[in-house]
Design a protein around this motif. Structure first.
Motif, PDB file in Angstrom:
ATOM      1  N   GLY A 161      52.908  31.542  54.013  1.00 48.58           N
ATOM      2  CA  GLY A 161      53.108  32.783  52.944  1.00 48.58           C
ATOM      3  C   GLY A 161      51.504  32.813  52.688  1.00 48.58           C
ATOM      4  O   GLY A 161      50.187  32.427  53.040  1.00 48.58           O
ATOM      5  N   ASP A 162      51.010  33.373  51.252  1.00 45.26           N
ATOM      6  CA  ASP A 162      49.527  33.230  50.836  1.00 45.26           C
ATOM      7  C   ASP A 162      50.200  34.286  49.246  1.00 45.26           C
ATOM      8  O   ASP A 162      50.259  34.857  48.601  1.00 45.26           O
ATOM      9  N   GLY A 163      49.597  32.160  48.697  1.00 50.33           N
ATOM     10  CA  GLY A 163      49.460  32.391  47.529  1.00 50.33           C
ATOM     11  C   GLY A 163      50.833  32.570  47.484  1.00 50.33           C
ATOM     12  O   GLY A 163      51.419  30.887  46.216  1.00 50.33           O
TER      13      GLY A 163
ATOM     14  N   LEU B 128      43.443  28.594  47.803  1.00 48.91           N
ATOM     15  CA  LEU B 128      43.148  29.979  47.904  1.00 48.91           C
ATOM     16  C   LEU B 128      41.331  30.647  47.947  1.00 48.91           C
ATOM     17  O   LEU B 128      40.600  30.072  46.830  1.00 48.91           O
ATOM     18  N   GLY B 129      41.506  32.696  48.444  1.00 50.95           N
ATOM     19  CA  GLY B 129      40.034  32.828  48.553  1.00 50.95           C
ATOM     20  C   GLY B 129      38.881  32.025  49.048  1.00 50.95           C
ATOM     21  O   GLY B 129      38.072  32.740  49.973  1.00 50.95           O
TER      22      GLY B 129
ATOM     23  N   PRO C 111      47.529  34.368  56.689  1.00 54.02           N
ATOM     24  CA  PRO C 111      48.977  33.158  55.282  1.00 54.02           C
ATOM     25  C   PRO C 111      48.233  32.294  56.821  1.00 54.02           C
ATOM     26  O   PRO C 111      48.025  31.929  57.270  1.00 54.02           O
ATOM     27  N   PHE C 112      48.295  31.222  54.544  1.00 50.71           N
ATOM     28  CA  PHE C 112      49.291  29.356  55.403  1.00 50.71           C
ATOM     29  C   PHE C 112      49.943  29.093  55.972  1.00 50.71           C
ATOM     30  O   PHE C 112      51.370  29.698  55.640  1.00 50.71           O
TER      31      PHE C 112
ATOM     32  N   ARG D  12      46.998  32.054  60.128  1.00 56.16           N
ATOM     33  CA  ARG D  12      46.120  32.245  60.102  1.00 56.16           C
ATOM     34  C   ARG D  12      45.218  31.256  59.771  1.00 56.16           C
ATOM     35  O   ARG D  12      44.312  29.771  60.335  1.00 56.16           O
ATOM     36  N   THR D  13      45.993  29.958  58.915  1.00 56.87           N
ATOM     37  CA  THR D  13      45.157  28.668  58.174  1.00 56.87           C
ATOM     38  C   THR D  13      46.289  27.459  58.360  1.00 56.87           C
ATOM     39  O   THR D  13      47.534  27.883  57.585  1.00 56.87           O
TER      40      THR D  13
END
Length: 324
Positions: A153-155, A131-132, A137-138, A209-210
């Protein structure tokens, strides 16, 4: 006190893994005390029979005994142990025999978790330290022996699905020759493609994105891509590789004979017969994500459902008791 000593046990289709860790519930930091893996092949024959084989249960309970000894050795309180069981344990006819054995050997009830819970725990374990530092999104892909989880998700997870394609399941179902024939590989690919169609209807893969790959199949493929002289977790964790390099490693493992895989120093003996099918799954997934999301790089993580389970065990242990 914010630091909790906990134990997490992840019992999958192919392996049983233990993590004893100190978790700082205030900062989220996790420090390994002991991390082990045993190949138990609990899912042996489950796809065909619908039941755990006696010899598979015996292997698993022997590994549970080792986990119990480690918990005693490191002073883990019974209330700070969480045992999760995944794909192979969900639908078997003798699930209670398995549960009773775990209770007898470890003193805790195993939790046969849903695919959604498995996905959540894998996502937490794999992304907490990203994160960061990496774009969201992962998409976390947890490729196991009986199933594969996709979590975006993201977080926090936003969408997830577990599908029944994995290294053990596809080996037993399709890849019977050594090395697999073109027809066998095509049949296995068709299963993975159908599963990805189902994933795409639930999880917006195009938003990735990742891409983060976790679990033993993916770390072994990464070791092949890096051409390691031994399986070294420190060299694998956090590795960022071009998709094309990982694809080539997948093809190498799928096309190899069992004897050739056994001679590869980074392949665990318990994965020799199933890593080809796992590599096939990962190759099809990578091809799909390159097409729909333009993914060009893969991040490999040694942190996965085991770490997520340890975090959840610490949260449970730190929670105030429920009112009577």
């Amino acid at each position: 006190m914010s630091v909790q000593r906990v134990a997490a046990v992840d019992c999958g289709t192919n392996s049983l893994r233990l993590l004893v860790a100190d978790v700082d519930t205030a900062t989220g930091a996790l420090t390994d005390v002991e991390r082990t893996m045993r190949i138990v092949r609990l899912g042996q024959g489950v796809d065909a029979s619908g039941a755990f084989a006696p010899e598979a249960l015996a292997r698993t309970f022997a590994a549970v005994d080792e986990a119990a000894a480690a918990c005693r050795r490191h002073g883990v309180a019974p209330g700070a142990v969480r045992f999760v069981a995944t794909s192979a344990s969900r639908d078997v006819s003798n699930r209670e025999e398995f549960a009773a054995g775990v209770r007898d050997h470890l003193g805790v009830d195993p939790e046969v978790i849903t695919g959604a819970e498995e996905a959540r725990l894998s996502f937490t374990g794999a992304t907490r330290e990203l994160l960061g530092s990496s774009p969201a999104p992962f998409l976390v892909v947890d490729l196991g022996g009986g199933s594969t989880e996709f979590v975006l998700g993201d977080g926090e997870p936003e969408a997830a699905l577990s599908v029944d394609v994995g290294s053990v399941r596809l080996t037993e179902r399709h890849l019977r020759s050594d090395p697999p024939t073109a027809a066998e590989a095509a049949a296995a690919r068709a299963d993975v493609i159908a599963a990805l169609d189902a994933v795409g209807r639930r999880v917006p893969l195009e938003r990735t994105r990742t891409l983060v790959g976790v679990a033993g199949t993916i770390t072994t493929v990464t070791a092949a891509a890096l051409d390691l002289s031994a399986y070294v977790p420190g060299a694998l964790h956090g590795a960022r590789l071009p998709v094309d390099a990982v694809r080539a490693a997948c093809d190498r493992l799928l096309g190899a004979s069992r004897a050739e895989r056994a001679a590869m120093p980074f392949v665990h003996p318990g994965r020799v017969d199933v890593i080809g099918a796992g590599a096939l799954v990962w190759r099809v997934v990578l091809d799909h994500l390159a097409e729909v999301a333009g993914v060009a790089e893969v991040v490999t993580s040694e942190h996965d459902i085991l770490d997520g389970t340890a975090f959840s065990a610490a949260e449970r242990a730190a929670a105030p008791p429920a009112p009577l």
